[in-house]
Design a protein around this motif. Structure first.
Motif, PDB file in Angstrom:
ATOM      1  N   LEU A   1       6.782   4.472 -20.260  1.00 23.06           N
ATOM      2  CA  LEU A   1       5.451   4.438 -19.656  1.00 23.06           C
ATOM      3  C   LEU A   1       4.537   3.509 -20.440  1.00 23.06           C
ATOM      4  N   GLY A   2       4.583   3.606 -21.770  1.00 20.44           N
ATOM      5  CA  GLY A   2       3.731   2.772 -22.605  1.00 20.44           C
ATOM      6  C   GLY A   2       4.051   1.295 -22.525  1.00 20.44           C
ATOM      7  N   ALA A   3       5.264   0.958 -22.088  1.00 19.40           N
ATOM      8  CA  ALA A   3       5.665  -0.446 -21.981  1.00 19.40           C
ATOM      9  C   ALA A   3       5.311  -1.068 -20.635  1.00 19.40           C
ATOM     10  N   LEU A   4       4.809  -0.269 -19.692  1.00 15.24           N
ATOM     11  CA  LEU A   4       4.415  -0.811 -18.385  1.00 15.24           C
ATOM     12  C   LEU A   4       3.085  -1.533 -18.493  1.00 15.24           C
TER      13      LEU A   4
ATOM     14  N   THR B   1       7.804  12.882 -14.799  1.00 17.54           N
ATOM     15  CA  THR B   1       7.589  12.346 -13.459  1.00 17.54           C
ATOM     16  C   THR B   1       6.218  11.686 -13.392  1.00 17.54           C
ATOM     17  N   ALA B   2       6.071  10.772 -12.443  1.00 19.94           N
ATOM     18  CA  ALA B   2       4.784  10.119 -12.232  1.00 19.94           C
ATOM     19  C   ALA B   2       4.627   9.832 -10.751  1.00 19.94           C
ATOM     20  N   VAL B   3       3.389   9.855 -10.297  1.00 19.79           N
ATOM     21  CA  VAL B   3       3.071   9.511  -8.912  1.00 19.79           C
ATOM     22  C   VAL B   3       2.260   8.231  -8.934  1.00 19.79           C
TER      23      VAL B   3
ATOM     24  N   GLY C   1       0.819  -1.209   0.000  1.00 21.01           N
ATOM     25  CA  GLY C   1       0.000   0.000   0.000  1.00 21.01           C
ATOM     26  C   GLY C   1       0.849   1.255   0.000  1.00 21.01           C
ATOM     27  N   ALA C   2       2.045   1.167  -0.571  1.00 25.03           N
ATOM     28  CA  ALA C   2       2.984   2.288  -0.575  1.00 25.03           C
ATOM     29  C   ALA C   2       2.764   3.155  -1.811  1.00 25.03           C
ATOM     30  N   ARG C   3       3.257   4.355  -1.736  1.00 29.31           N
ATOM     31  CA  ARG C   3       3.203   5.287  -2.856  1.00 29.31           C
ATOM     32  C   ARG C   3       4.631   5.635  -3.260  1.00 29.31           C
ATOM     33  N   PHE C   4       4.825   6.014  -4.510  1.00 29.11           N
ATOM     34  CA  PHE C   4       6.159   6.345  -4.995  1.00 29.11           C
ATOM     35  C   PHE C   4       6.103   7.518  -5.962  1.00 29.11           C
ATOM     36  N   LEU C   5       7.178   8.289  -5.947  1.00 26.34           N
ATOM     37  CA  LEU C   5       7.440   9.253  -7.008  1.00 26.34           C
ATOM     38  C   LEU C   5       8.411   8.605  -7.981  1.00 26.34           C
ATOM     39  N   LEU C   6       8.082   8.635  -9.255  1.00 30.30           N
ATOM     40  CA  LEU C   6       8.955   8.118 -10.296  1.00 30.30           C
ATOM     41  C   LEU C   6       9.504   9.296 -11.101  1.00 30.30           C
ATOM     42  N   THR C   7      10.797   9.293 -11.359  1.00 32.36           N
ATOM     43  CA  THR C   7      11.424  10.347 -12.138  1.00 32.36           C
ATOM     44  C   THR C   7      12.014   9.778 -13.419  1.00 32.36           C
ATOM     45  N   ARG C   8      12.200  10.644 -14.421  1.00 32.21           N
ATOM     46  CA  ARG C   8      12.768  10.294 -15.731  1.00 32.21           C
ATOM     47  C   ARG C   8      12.015   9.123 -16.369  1.00 32.21           C
ATOM     48  N   LEU C   9      10.684   9.166 -16.254  1.00 35.64           N
ATOM     49  CA  LEU C   9       9.837   8.159 -16.892  1.00 35.64           C
ATOM     50  C   LEU C   9       9.295   8.746 -18.181  1.00 35.64           C
TER      51      LEU C   9
END
Length: 228
Positions: free
Chosen positions: A57-60, A76-78, A44-52
Motif C-alpha cells: 500500500l505504501g508503495a502505491l 482489503t481495500a476499496v 469511473g469503476a470501483r474495485f475491491l482489492l484483496t491481500r494488500l
C-alpha cells in the motif's frame, strides 16, 4: 512492453455472474496495481482489492492511496465510492478465535463491498463452548453463516449441527506444528459429518463471501419466480 499489457480487466463479470472482479494484490507489483487503478479511474469503476499489505500500500502512488479505504486487519481495500449497505444483515461471519478475525474480516469486507449487511461474531470456538451457546440463537437468525476456524477447525461441524442455514467453512492457517499451515483444518472440514457444509480454500474469506453472495442471489431469483 508496457505494464498495461500485463492485465485485462473484466468489467463485464457482474453482468455474467452477479459478482464484480476483485484485484488479488499478493502476486502483483505496486506498478501493476497502480496501472490497474488508473484503468479503473478512467472508466469511473470501483474495485475491491484483496491481500494488500501495508508495505505494498505504501508503495502505491499518493493519488491512489488517498482514494483507497484500506483495512490493515483484513488486508482489503476499496477503490472508488463505497456502495451503501442496506437492509437487515443477511450473513453471520463467525470466527472461532481472535486469531481467525483477519480471515473473517476479509469475508465481512467483501460482503459490505457488495452492499450486503453482515455481522461478525468472534471468539466462539469450541475450546469454550459456552461462548457459542450464548450466541447460537443469534446465529440462527441469519439466512447464511460463514465460519472461519483454524487448528482442528471443529467449529464449522458444530455450527452445522445446530443451524438450518447454509454453512460455509473457511479453514484458516492459524496454528503451528501439526496444524501444517491450515491443512489439518482443511481436512477436518472436508471430512465433517455435519451434512451439507460448503468448504472453501485455506484463509479464503473472499471466496466464502462470494459463495454466500451466490446463495443469496439464488434465493432472490427463486423469490421472484414465486411472485410471478
Amino acid at each position: 512492453m508496457s505494464v498495461t499489457d500485463e492485465f485485462t480487466l473484466d468489467f463485464g463479470r457482474a453482468e455474467r455472474i452477479g459478482l464484480e472482479e476483485a484485484i488479488y494484490c499478493a502476486g502483483k507489483s505496486p506498478e501493476q496495481i497502480d496501472a490497474i487503478l488508473d484503468a479503473a479511474a478512467e472508466r469511473g469503476a470501483r474495485f475491491l482489492l484483496t491481500r494488500l499489505d501495508a508495505d505494498k500500500l505504501g508503495a502505491l502512488s499518493g493519488a491512489h492511496r488517498r482514494r483507497l479505504d484500506h483495512c490493515p486487519v483484513s488486508r482489503t481495500a476499496v477503490f472508488g465510492e463505497p456502495r451503501p449497505v442496506e437492509g437487515t444483515p443477511s450473513v453471520a461471519v463467525v470466527a472461532a478465535g481472535t486469531s481467525d478475525v483477519p480471515v473473517a474480516r476479509e469475508a465481512l469486507r467483501t460482503l459490505h463491498y457488495q452492499g450486503r449487511g453482515a455481522t461478525l461474531i468472534a471468539d466462539v470456538g469450541v475450546a469454550g463452548l459456552w461462548r457459542l451457546t450464548q450466541r447460537i440463537e443469534e446465529i440462527r437468525t441469519f439466512p447464511v453463516v460463514i465460519v472461519a476456524a483454524g487448528m482442528d477447525a471443529a467449529l464449522p461441524s458444530v455450527v452445522g449441527g445446530l443451524v438450518a442455514a447454509p454453512v460455509i467453512a473457511v479453514p484458516t492457517s492459524v496454528g503451528y506444528g501439526i496444524a501444517a499451515g491450515g491443512q489439518v483444518a482443511l481436512n477436518s472440514v472436508l471430512a465433517s459429518c455435519a451434512p451439507g457444509i460448503t468448504v472453501v480454500n485455506i484463509d479464503n474469506g473472499y471466496g466464502a463471501a462470494c459463495a454466500a453472495l451466490r446463495l443469496l442471489h439464488a434465493a432472490e431469483r427463486l423469490a421472484r419466480r414465486t411472485e410471478r
